[in-house]
Design an enzyme around this catalytic site. Sequence first.
Site: not given
Length: 713
Positions: A277-278
């Site tokens: 995920d970012w």
Amino acid sequence: MPRGIGRAVVAAALCVAASAAGLLAGAADARTAARCPWMSPTMQPNVRAARLLAAMTVNDKLALLTGVVPATALQVTDGGPVFVGYVPGNPSLCIPALTLDDGPSGIGNGQLGTTAFPVPIAQAATWDTALERSFGRALGLEAWQKGVDVVLAPNVNIARVPENGRNFEAFGEDPFLSGQTAAAAIEGIQQNPVIATVKHFAVNSQETNRYYVSSNVDDRTLHEIYLPPFETAVQAGVGAVMCAYGQVNAVFACQDPALLKTVLRGEFGFRGLVMSDWGATWSTVQSADGGLDLEMPGAKFFGPALANAVATGAVTTETIDRMARHLLVTMFQRGIFDHPPPARASVYLADVSTPADQSVALRLAEESTVLLKNAPGTLPLRLGRGKSIAVIGAPAGFGDMTYASGGGSSFVSASVVAPLPAITARAAKAGDTVVSADGSDAGAAAALARSSSVAVVFAYDQEREGQDRPGLELPAGQDQLIEAVAQANPHTIVVLDTGGPVLMPWLDEVAAVTEAWYPGERDGDAIAAILFGDAEPGGRLPETFPSSDAAVPVATPDQWPGANDAQDASFSEGLDVGYRWYDKNKVAPLFPFGYGLSYTTFSYSHLHVHRTGSRFAVSFTVKNVGARAGSDVPQLYVDDPAAAGEPPKQLKGYQRVFLRPGRSVLVTLALNARSFSQWNSTSRSWAVTPGLYRILVGASSRDIRLRGFIRQP
Ligand code: BGC
């Protein structure tokens, strides 16, 4: 062409590519073939990846294992600020750049001209896998046409906490319904040459302290509640998995070999790409060794740090090979090399939302709207002859806000058909008039309602990524507004635009309630059609609606948001998530899982269970015994023997049916060994506890109409 690409979709896609880019996608010229022999689509994806890897230096490989932040992507793609992730290509090796965008409700991140579909909790409320597949197909083609290779959807995190700020963005509280809905979305998306991404692996169930919180959950609960939708996604052929923010049992998900290696690759047999995920990567060596392939969105821990780790021998070149192979095999398999999207700059302004996509968005909105209450004679509206309808409340289309999407990365900008003009137009056809009030003044709204034949009050909550809701009450004084209107007019209909359960202290005072969720850009068209009976509210709840903030499975601060300032969330409720807890503790919800009324009524009869080896077919008859055509969602639950230690009943099958009045249909639902299995954490395998399994068929988890049983073994 990758297996499973629908011919019509690809034909349409190729057509666009040919005209937009002036190139026929997939045609590798002779020079390319000589320079890059892996471009030949006749070879198997793993052979192509092996050939390519053999031609790559370690630095070539390392460059594929990290994104560049969007600002840089902007310069290299000269499109717009439209990709939330970007992995540069390598032209000398014929490796295309990889572009990534959200997501679950449509192609977002500031893309223009894409469709804003209803949010995932609404998609799940349709219990309609065929429609969900159409949604996925439309989403994938829009992505491809916008130059997007990787769609960051679906999100299958289980709704453990109704206050979760991303409740709207996933498929509710049941692993089976979530898995079936996700599989349909993935199959649809990947009928196009794009990669779907199931997220967030795993147990990303709250937004409070989401980067760090440790979800402390036992292995059996993990396997039976939180992991199955990911397993189903893998079985559906999903190309990518996004590992989650936060920790599972004190290990960050993106560097957890127990999750990424033992479970995902070992137990589920996943062969694709794992991306973070970012900003969910927390280390270099541990992540690379733990099973992460691609750090997104930038090179904080991979990039130079990973190059250094390889140089010192802290990470082996075999590991780098394996990481790059996961990415390349997925790209070959999904057609990214063979069907490049149109030149990205040229499609920045293109409107790719077709009439077909629009009608999928409309059908989803109609089929997902759940009719929660309907006093006799209230809905559908049968007015006519100059009656007046008071339309009240911000979500009807007052002010700048719309309540058709949730907030955060999944937000899709589109122009929304607001309810007020749509209802006004539809009422005019019936010979009725509409008056309106924004609801900011409850007294004025009540006065308007008093002088009208019926009142329709729109109410909202505002769910968004990054924060949980403080509680389950409607915000901004809307309970008082609804109460004031209901006192002024007994024919008050409440339309909820919420991303999840809310409390309804006014429930007894209103005549009807519908849950329309965040319905996407066809919002007004859908609700007007439902109110006037041009369409039926087809949804069933994918999540229990509690009767109070306290009567919920996750009620202590240790459970949510977690002890030590939300550092440690204790999943002490174990398997008793959602309706499993309400059933076990005999707590009456406000509205149960699976519930939803129809404009007609159905009867259930003739339950039969047929056994063939370890497989079962459960069949029964559903008949429309009302006066209107309509749809129903019969649900099959299994109640395990006490020795299995399971909650009282669990969803194992369902089917959406549409019937004209007086018509009946024989529904047959398949069960297999897994439907009766429990996860054994010691043997690390599924096993069927011997005993009597009750088969329960009903119209909701609390409306069981037929009962049978199966003895195991
Ligand atoms: C979200 C992901 C999303 C990513 C890119 C993150 O903050 O958790 O779901 O795909 O951003 O927008």
